[in-house]
Write an enzyme that holds these catalytic residues in place. Structure first.
Site, PDB file in Angstrom:
ATOM      1  CE1 TYR A 130      -9.096  -4.115   6.085  1.00 13.98           C
ATOM      2  CE2 TYR A 130      -7.204  -3.280   6.588  1.00 13.98           C
ATOM      3  CZ  TYR A 130      -7.953  -4.361   6.938  1.00 13.98           C
ATOM      4  OH  TYR A 130      -8.245  -5.026   7.904  1.00 13.98           O
ATOM      5  CG  ASP A 144      -1.940  -1.111   1.119  1.00 15.18           C
ATOM      6  OD1 ASP A 144      -2.533  -1.440  -0.158  1.00 15.18           O
ATOM      7  OD2 ASP A 144      -2.947  -1.298   1.884  1.00 15.18           O
TER       8      ASP A 144
END
Length: 739
Positions: free
Chosen positions: A450, A366
C-alpha cells in the site's frame, strides 16, 4: 520522544549494565553540540553546522550513539539497532529556546539527546536507551518487559521471506498445489497482530511474523513487477524472526466460513497487471506542464544540518524527519504570529474485518509497526511532484548502527488550487478574482502493498491542511474459484479467485497548538434551533450557537447533525474587531469509529480509533496515539489511556488529536491498483485576523496567467468550443509569472 523520563518505564523494565565511555571518535566533538563533517544534503554538499535541539539526527550522531550503546556491553557483543532517533527536549526547555531564537537573542543551552531501541545478540529481549551526546553518556538503558516489540526492518523482512520459502515443510505444502513449472513465489511478511490465544507452547507474547504467500503470473514469471496479489496462495507460514525458525504453517480458509480444506492443485486464472507495459495505454492525453518562469515563491534555509526552515506567503515553519513519523513540523507561524508548536501524523491503524483465523489478527499499524520515515519513497522529479520542486533528504540508522541515506523523502512545491475568492459588482460588471495558491510539503510511503501520499498544505488565507491519499494495491487472499461471483460475507471478489477483505483506515493527527501563544483552550460550537416564541422566534426560523469548553481530557465526536465544530482558542488574546478569543477551527471529515468490539485486540490496540477527537493534557513522551510499541501490542499505552486520566484542561497545555479515515469496502475498480482516495483535515482561522487575510493577494489576470482559449476567443451562444481549432492566447502575456 522527549527528554522527560516519565512515561518511558514499561512493565517489567530492568536496568542493564553500567556503560563505559568508548574511545574518542575524532569525527565527533563530544564536549559541545555535535557538528558533523561535510555531509551531502538535498543533493549538495552542506557546510558543517552546530545542531539545533529539533534538528534530525546526523550521520555522526548515529555513529556516536551506537558506539556509546555498544560500550555498555562486554566486548564482542552484537547490538541490533531498531531506532536511533532524536529524543526531543522537554517542551519547558524548548519554549524559551524558540522564543529567543525568533527574537534573535542568545539561546539557552540544551543538551542533545538521542533515543535508541535495540537488541543484544540474537535475544528477543528489547532494550531502550537515552543517549546524551553533549555529555557523551548513556542516561537511561533498560530492558523492556513482555509485549514490547519494535517495528520491523527491511533486513529482517527479507530474511523472513527467505527463511519461510526455504523451509522444507513449506516447500512440501507448496508442492501439493502442483504449480506450473518455473513459478516464482512471493511472500509478504506481516506483523503477527494479537489475539491472546495460547496454543500448546506457543503464545503470542513472542514476536513472530505471519507470512502471506503469492506467486507471479506463471505465464510471465520472469517479470519482477508482476502483480502477485492476483495470485494469492492458501499457505501461510509463521516465522520467529529472532531465530528464523518455522513456528507453524497455517492453511487459510478459502470459502465463506472457517472451514479449512485440504490443499488441491492450483486452477489457472488470468493475470491482472498494473505496470504500463502490460496496458494498451491512451494516446490522446497531451502534455500538461506546470511552469513557473520566475521560479518558486518560497525560500528554504537550514536550521540544522538536516532540518529545513521554509518561508512562504507569511508562513514560516521548521521541517524535521524521523524514522517513526516521517516528516514533522515545528514552530509554525503566520505573519510572525504563533500557531502550532508541533504537528505530525501520530499513528494509523488498518484493522481487517475477516473474523476467521489467522485473518482475525490482521491489523497493521503502519507507523508503529513499520515507520513513515523508513518507508518513505525517493520522490521523482516530474512524477511524484510537479513544477519547481525543492527536495529534502533524510538520514536514518540501519541495524548495525550506521547512517543510512534517505534521499528526496520530502518534496516542497506550489500548486494552483482554484479560486480563493471572487466578487462581481453586478452594477458595474467589474469582477475581482483571486486564485488560491497552496504550498505543499509532501512525502509518500510504501508499506508493502500500500501507498500513502501524505502532505501538509498551506494557503494564502491562513488555512493549514493535512491531506492523506490512500492508493497502492489491496492486500488480497485466496477464495475458491467457483465462489468468485458469489457475494462474500467478509469482502469483495476483485479478480477470479481473489478476495479483498473489508477494512478500515484510521489516521490520527497530533496537533500541539500555540494559537497566538501558549495556554490554549479546546472548545466546540453547536448550532441549535430556538424554540418558537411569540416574541423572539414567532416564525420558527431562528437558531443560535452554543459554545462548550472542554475542561477535562477525554474522547469526543463530531456530531454533524448538531454542526459540532471543535476549536483551539486563546482566551487571553482577543480579536480587535469583535472582541472574541482568537482561534483556529478543525474541519475534519466524518469517520466511522472502529467496528471491532471494545474487548477485541483490534480495539484495545487502536486506542485512537473510537473518537474523532481526543483532548489530552500535554505530557513529554506522549507522542504516539497507539503507544510507543504497537507490534503485537495489548493496548493501555496510548491516547485513550491518557485521556482516561480525566485531567483538568483548565489553564493547561492541551494537545488535540484529530482522527479521520475511511471504511474501505473494496471495489473491482480498486484492482489491480487503487485510484487514490483523498482525505483532508483543515485548520482554519476563526476571529484570528481582523479581515480576510488573503485580501492583499494580487488578483488573477490573463496578462499574468497566459491562459489559452481553444476556440480562438470567447465562446458565443451560437459558436461552441472546438478543441481542434487553432489555439490562441488572449490578452497580454508579457512573460510574467503568476503572483
Amino acid at each position: 520522544m522527549t527528554a522527560k523520563d516519565t512515561g518511558l518505564a514499561t512493565s517489567g523494565a530492568s536496568a542493564v549494565p553500567v556503560c563505559k565511555t568508548p574511545a574518542a571518535d575524532p569525527a565527533v566533538n563530544k564536549t559541545a553540540p555535535v557538528a558533523d563533517a561535510t555531509t551531502i544534503v538535498d543533493g549538495a554538499a552542506a557546510p558543517p553546522r552546530l545542531s539545533h535541539p529539533l534538528g534530525p539526527v546526523t550521520p555522526g550522531e548515529i555513529t556516536q550513539s551506537a558506539a556509546l550503546i555498544r560500550a555498555c556491553w562486554p566486548e564482542g557483543s552484537v547490538c541490533q539497532f531498531r531506532a536511533i532517533t532524536l529524543y526531543e527536549p522537554a517542551k519547558a526547555e524548548l519554549i524559551p529556546y524558540l522564543a529567543a531564537e525568533r527574537a534573535g537573542e542568545s539561546v539557552p543551552a540544551i543538551d542533545r539527546r538521542v533515543f535508541v531501541v535495540y537488541y543484544v545478540g540474537s535475544s528477543d529481549a528489547l532494550h531502550e536507551a537515552v543517549v546524551n551526546l553533549t555529555t557523551s553518556a548513556v542516561e537511561r538503558n533498560v530492558r523492556l518487559g513482555d509485549f514490547n516489540h519494535p517495528s520491523a526492518n527491511g533486513e529482517e523482512i527479507i530474511a523472513v521471506e527467505k527463511a519461510a520459502l526455504a523451509h522444507p515443510d513449506v516447500q512440501a505444502e507448496i508442492a501439493k498445489l502442483q504449480l506450473p513449472e518455473g513459478t516464482q513465489i512471493v511472500i509478504d511478511p506481516w506483523i503477527y497482530g494479537s489475539d491472546g490465544v495460547k496454543d500448546g507452547k506457543f503464545y503470542d507474547d513472542k514476536r513472530v511474523m505471519q507470512c502471506f504467500m503469492y506467486m507471479r503470473d506463471p505465464q510471465n514469471s520472469s517479470e519482477p513487477d508482476s502483480c502477485h496479489y492476483s495470485f494469492p496462495l492458501p499457505i501461510s507460514p509463521v516465522i520467529d524472526p529472532a531465530t528464523m525458525k518455522l513456528v507453524r504453517i497455517d492453511i487459510l480458509p478459502t470459502g465463506h466460513d472457517e472451514t479449512v480444506k485440504p490443499l488441491a492443485p492450483w486452477k489457472p486464472v488470468a493475470a491482472n497487471e498494473y505496470i504500463p507495459e502490460a496496458q494498451a495505454l491512451r494516446t490522446d492525453l497531451k502534455p500538461l506542464h506546470v511552469d513557473q518562469p520566475e521560479g518558486a515563491s518560497f525560500t528554504v534555509d537550514s536550521f540544522s544540518d538536516l532540518g529545513r526552515l521554509i518561508k512562504w506567503q507569511k508562513w514560516d515553519f521548521k521541517v524535521g524527519f524521523n524514522q517513526r513519523e516521517g516528516m514533522v513540523l515545528y514552530d509554525v507561524h503566520y505573519n510572525n504570529k504563533p500557531l502550532f508548536y508541533r504537528v505530525s501524523l501520530s499513528d494509523m491503524s488498518i484493522p481487517y474485518a475477516d473474523p476467521r483465523a489467522p485473518f482475525h489478527r490482521k491489523a497493521a499499524f503502519d507507523l508503529g509497526d513499520a515507520g513513515a520515515g523508513i518507508m518513505a519513497n525517493n520522490l521523482q522529479l516530474g512524477c511524484d511532484c510537479l513544477g519547481s520542486i525543492y527536495y529534502i533528504g533524510g538520514v536514518l540508522s540501519d541495524a548495525e548502527g550506521k547512517a543510512m541515506d534517505m534521499p528526496n523523502v520530502i518534496c516542497v512545491h506550489e500548486q494552483d488550487a482554484g479560486i480563493l475568492w471572487k466578487h462581481t459588482n453586478y452594477r458595474t460588471n467589474r469582477a475581482v478574482v483571486v486564485r488560491n495558491r497552496e504550498l505543499v510539503v509532501q512525502t509518500i510511503l510504501t508499506v508493502s502493498n500500500y501507498e500513502y501520499i501524505l502532505a501538509f498544505v498551506f494557503n494564502t488565507a491562513g488555512d493549514f491542511t493535512y491531506e492523506a491519499r490512500a492508493t497502492g494495491i489491496l492486500s488480497t487472499q485466496p477464495v475458491d474459484l467457483e465462489l468468485s461471483q458469489v457475494p462474500h460475507p467478509f469482502g469483495t471478489v476483485v479478480h477470479p479467485g481473489v478476495l479483498a477483505v473489508y477494512h478500515q483506515h484510521l489516521f490520527s493527527l497530533r496537533i500541539d497548538p500555540m494559537v497566538a501563544g501558549h495556554g490554549n483552550t479546546i472548545m466546540y460550537d453547536e448550532a441549535e434551533a430556538i424554540p418558537r416564541d411569540p416574541k423572539l422566534n414567532p416564525f420558527g426560523v431562528g437558531y443560535m450557537v452554543r459554545k462548550t469548553e472542554i475542561d477535562t481530557t477525554g474522547g469526543y465526536d463530531l456530531e454533524p447533525a448538531k454542526n459540532r465544530v471543535f476549536k483551539i482558542i486563546n482566551p487571553a488574546v482577543h480579536n480587535t474587531v469583535n472582541g472574541a478569543a482568537v482561534g483556529y477551527k478543525v474541519m475534519a471529515p466524518p469517520m466511522q469509529p472502529i467496528l471491532a468490539d471494545v474487548d477485541s485486540f483490534h480495539n484495545k490496540r487502536a486506542e485512537f480509533g473510537d473518537h474523532s477527537i481526543y483532548a489530552t493534557r500535554y505530557a513529554d513522551d506522549e507522542l504516539y496515539s497507539g503507544g510507543l510499541y504497537t507490534n503485537q501490542s495489548r493496548g493501555g499505552t496510548g491516547v485513550r489511556s491518557w485521556a482516561d486520566r480525566k485531567e483538568s484542561l483548565k489553564g493547561g497545555d492541551p494537545v488535540l488529536w484529530v482522527q479521520f479515515g475511511i471504511n474501505h469496502i473494496p471495489r473491482v475498480e480498486d484492482f489491480p491498483v487503487m485510484p487514490a482516495e483523498v482525505l483532508r483535515v483543515m485548520l482554519r482561522p476563526v476571529n484570528f485576523f481582523d479581515k480576510n487575510p488573503a485580501i492583499d493577494v494580487a488578483p488573477s489576470t490573463q496578462g499574468v496567467n497566459c491562459s489559452v482559449a481553444l476556440n480562438g476567443s470567447v465562446e458565443s451562444e451560437l459558436g461552441g468550443l472546438n478543441p481542434n481549432a487553432e489555439s490562441k492566447k488572449t490578452g497580454d502575456c508579457c512573460g510574467v509569472s503568476n503572483p
